[in-house]
Design an enzyme around this catalytic site. Structure first.
Site, PDB file in Angstrom:
ATOM      1  N   ASP A  29       5.345  45.428 -56.184  1.00  0.00           N
ATOM      2  CA  ASP A  29       4.986  47.242 -55.911  1.00  0.00           C
ATOM      3  C   ASP A  29       4.957  47.344 -54.408  1.00  0.00           C
ATOM      4  O   ASP A  29       3.963  47.247 -54.215  1.00  0.00           O
ATOM      5  CB  ASP A  29       3.563  47.251 -57.179  1.00  0.00           C
ATOM      6  CG  ASP A  29       4.000  48.645 -57.188  1.00  0.00           C
ATOM      7  OD1 ASP A  29       5.277  49.284 -57.070  1.00  0.00           O
ATOM      8  OD2 ASP A  29       3.153  49.587 -57.706  1.00  0.00           O
ATOM      9  N   LYS A  33       4.343  55.500 -67.906  1.00  0.00           N
ATOM     10  CA  LYS A  33       2.441  55.975 -67.190  1.00  0.00           C
ATOM     11  C   LYS A  33       2.489  57.211 -68.394  1.00  0.00           C
ATOM     12  O   LYS A  33       2.821  58.011 -67.779  1.00  0.00           O
ATOM     13  CB  LYS A  33       2.197  55.616 -66.061  1.00  0.00           C
ATOM     14  CG  LYS A  33       2.016  54.681 -65.154  1.00  0.00           C
ATOM     15  CD  LYS A  33       1.848  54.513 -64.466  1.00  0.00           C
ATOM     16  CE  LYS A  33       1.976  53.275 -63.182  1.00  0.00           C
ATOM     17  NZ  LYS A  33       1.914  53.905 -61.983  1.00  0.00           N
ATOM     18  N   LYS A  70       0.650  44.360 -54.825  1.00  0.00           N
ATOM     19  CA  LYS A  70       0.879  45.096 -54.095  1.00  0.00           C
ATOM     20  C   LYS A  70       1.617  44.455 -52.420  1.00  0.00           C
ATOM     21  O   LYS A  70       1.131  44.139 -52.292  1.00  0.00           O
ATOM     22  CB  LYS A  70      -0.646  46.468 -53.446  1.00  0.00           C
ATOM     23  CG  LYS A  70      -0.390  46.757 -55.383  1.00  0.00           C
ATOM     24  CD  LYS A  70       0.124  47.859 -55.994  1.00  0.00           C
ATOM     25  CE  LYS A  70      -0.272  48.896 -56.935  1.00  0.00           C
ATOM     26  NZ  LYS A  70       0.831  49.503 -57.077  1.00  0.00           N
ATOM     27  N   ASP A  85       9.367  53.278 -60.760  1.00  0.00           N
ATOM     28  CA  ASP A  85       7.959  53.822 -61.213  1.00  0.00           C
ATOM     29  C   ASP A  85       7.322  55.410 -60.691  1.00  0.00           C
ATOM     30  O   ASP A  85       7.905  56.257 -61.758  1.00  0.00           O
ATOM     31  CB  ASP A  85       6.797  53.261 -60.542  1.00  0.00           C
ATOM     32  CG  ASP A  85       4.913  53.931 -61.374  1.00  0.00           C
ATOM     33  OD1 ASP A  85       4.932  54.471 -62.040  1.00  0.00           O
ATOM     34  OD2 ASP A  85       4.368  52.690 -60.563  1.00  0.00           O
ATOM     35  N   GLU A 135       9.270  46.872 -57.520  1.00  0.00           N
ATOM     36  CA  GLU A 135       8.545  48.058 -58.610  1.00  0.00           C
ATOM     37  C   GLU A 135       9.077  49.317 -57.085  1.00  0.00           C
ATOM     38  O   GLU A 135       8.351  48.872 -56.312  1.00  0.00           O
ATOM     39  CB  GLU A 135       7.412  47.734 -59.003  1.00  0.00           C
ATOM     40  CG  GLU A 135       7.313  48.598 -60.081  1.00  0.00           C
ATOM     41  CD  GLU A 135       5.423  48.801 -60.873  1.00  0.00           C
ATOM     42  OE1 GLU A 135       5.429  47.898 -61.207  1.00  0.00           O
ATOM     43  OE2 GLU A 135       4.723  49.866 -61.181  1.00  0.00           O
TER      44      GLU A 135
END
Ligand SMILES: [Mg+2]
Length: 374
Positions: free
Chosen positions: A189, A264, A161, A240, A215
């Site tokens: 991400d 997701k 992250k 995402d 991402e």
């Protein structure tokens, strides 16, 4: 068989360590679990992992939405999947994780009933798939320690992250790259942390660290910005938060805004819409990742089964059940073998049931109608 009873449970999973991303820090997930039972006693489980900053839901809103959705499903045939999907979709706008819980529970029920693992019920494409493991925003020393541990247990892909402080982000990713060597794939991400211009400038920095892709560098709504970063920046781009629904996927395809799309179940409203997103992506030549919120064992199991089913899934980010101090389920969470996640061979989602010590029954909706919302 008809749907006879729907039970709504709540429970909380606590993380082994606080999880920080550019959108904020959390230490627990307040989940909602759905159990659907048919007239012959077959049952299935689903999980909603509401992520307030991403799907706009909380445990409380999911419970209320679930009561409403349940009222549309009682008495319906469990095998009429398209009709059930239609009822779930039309029962309430948005509320995607609540819808996902029902969708997952129905697929679990049907595949348990036919005594086959869910991915075989959907149609098996593979028997196992590599997952990455995510390292949140943390100090360099902790990140290196975690990355080294992950390498030692056989993990081949690490997602890091970023998106908060670019200098710290760069130093942390650089230190992890140096610690794990070049044989581990690293993804980053940013969780919407940058403007399009910042993203292009920041990604130039990461270009020498052998990163596979970035991402969601920009805001979820900024499809033009995503396309800009894809065209001007040095790394492939994965959408995402910009893609919840099949319609969102079409927007990405039309704008040529991403190289990959992260599906997701909590964003899509479950497996049936995940299939549509993966089909749209595949037709457009865009491979998918299957990711997760900070979910427990049921949500993760559903993601694993979907990933074993759909051939357009290239990346999997299904690891949150490994980071929990407690589980809302009895039985076992699906195994991690080296870097691979697989089914455990049990029917449905796997050898899972509810752990009565960890969940609390909130509401029961039955054929006789003890809940009326109108
Ligand atoms: Mg993400």
């Amino acid at each position: 068989m008809k749907i006879e009873k729907i039970e709504i449970f709540k429970g909380t999973v606590y993380y082994k360590a606080p999880f920080k991303i550019s959108l904020g820090t959390s230490e627990q997930s307040d989940e909602v679990l759905i159990k659907i039972t048919d007239t012959e006693g077959n049952w299935g489980l689903g999980e909603a992992g509401p992520a307030s900053r991403i799907t706009g839901e909380t445990q409380g809103t999911v419970i209320e939405a679930s009561k409403l959705i349940a009222s549309f499903l009682i008495g319906q045939e469990t095998e009429d999947i398209p009709i059930l999907n239609e009822k779930i979709e039309s029962s309430i706008l948005r509320n995607s994780s609540a819808k996902a819980a029902f969708d997952i529970a129905l697929y679990d029920l049907l595949s348990r009933k036919y005594k086959i693992p869910l991915y075989k019920f959907l149609g098996a494409y593979r028997e196992s798939i590599i997952t990455d493991v995510t390292i949140g925003i943390m100090d360099i020393e902790s990140a290196v320690k975690k990355a080294t541990y992950l390498k030692n247990i056989g993990i081949k892909r690490i997602k890091m992250k970023v998106g908060e402080n670019i200098v710290e982000d760069y130093r942390r990713v650089e230190a992890v790259r140096n610690a794990v060597g070049d044989n581990i794939e690293i993804f980053i991400d940013a969780n919407q942390g940058w403007s399009p211009g910042e993203a292009v400038r920041n990604l130039e920095l990461f270009d020498n660290l052998n990163i596979e892709f970035v991402e969601q560098p920009v805001k979820a709504w900024d499809i033009d910005g995503l396309a800009y970063v894809r065209n001007k920046g040095p790394l492939p781009v994965m959408a995402d938060e910009s893609v919840h629904s099949p319609e969102d996927a079409i927007k990405i395809v039309k704008a040529e805004a991403a190289d990959f799309i992260n599906i997701k179940l909590m964003k899509s409203g479950g497996i049936h819409n995940a299939k549509k997103i993966a089909d749209i992506s595949e037709a457009a030549g865009i491979p998918n990742m299957v990711g997760c919120m900070m979910e427990g064992a049921i949500g993760i199991a559903a993601g694993i089964h979907f990933s074993l089913h759909h051939r357009n899934v290239k990346f999997v980010d299904l690891d949150s059940d490994l980071d929990m101090k407690n589980t809302l389920t009895g039985g076992k969470i699906l195994p991690l073998k080296g870097s691979y996640r697989t089914s455990d061979g049990y029917p449905g989602l796997g050898d899972l049931n509810l752990n009565p010590e960890e969940v609390q029954l909130v509401s029961t909706i039955s054929k006789s109608g003890d809940f009326k919302s109108f």
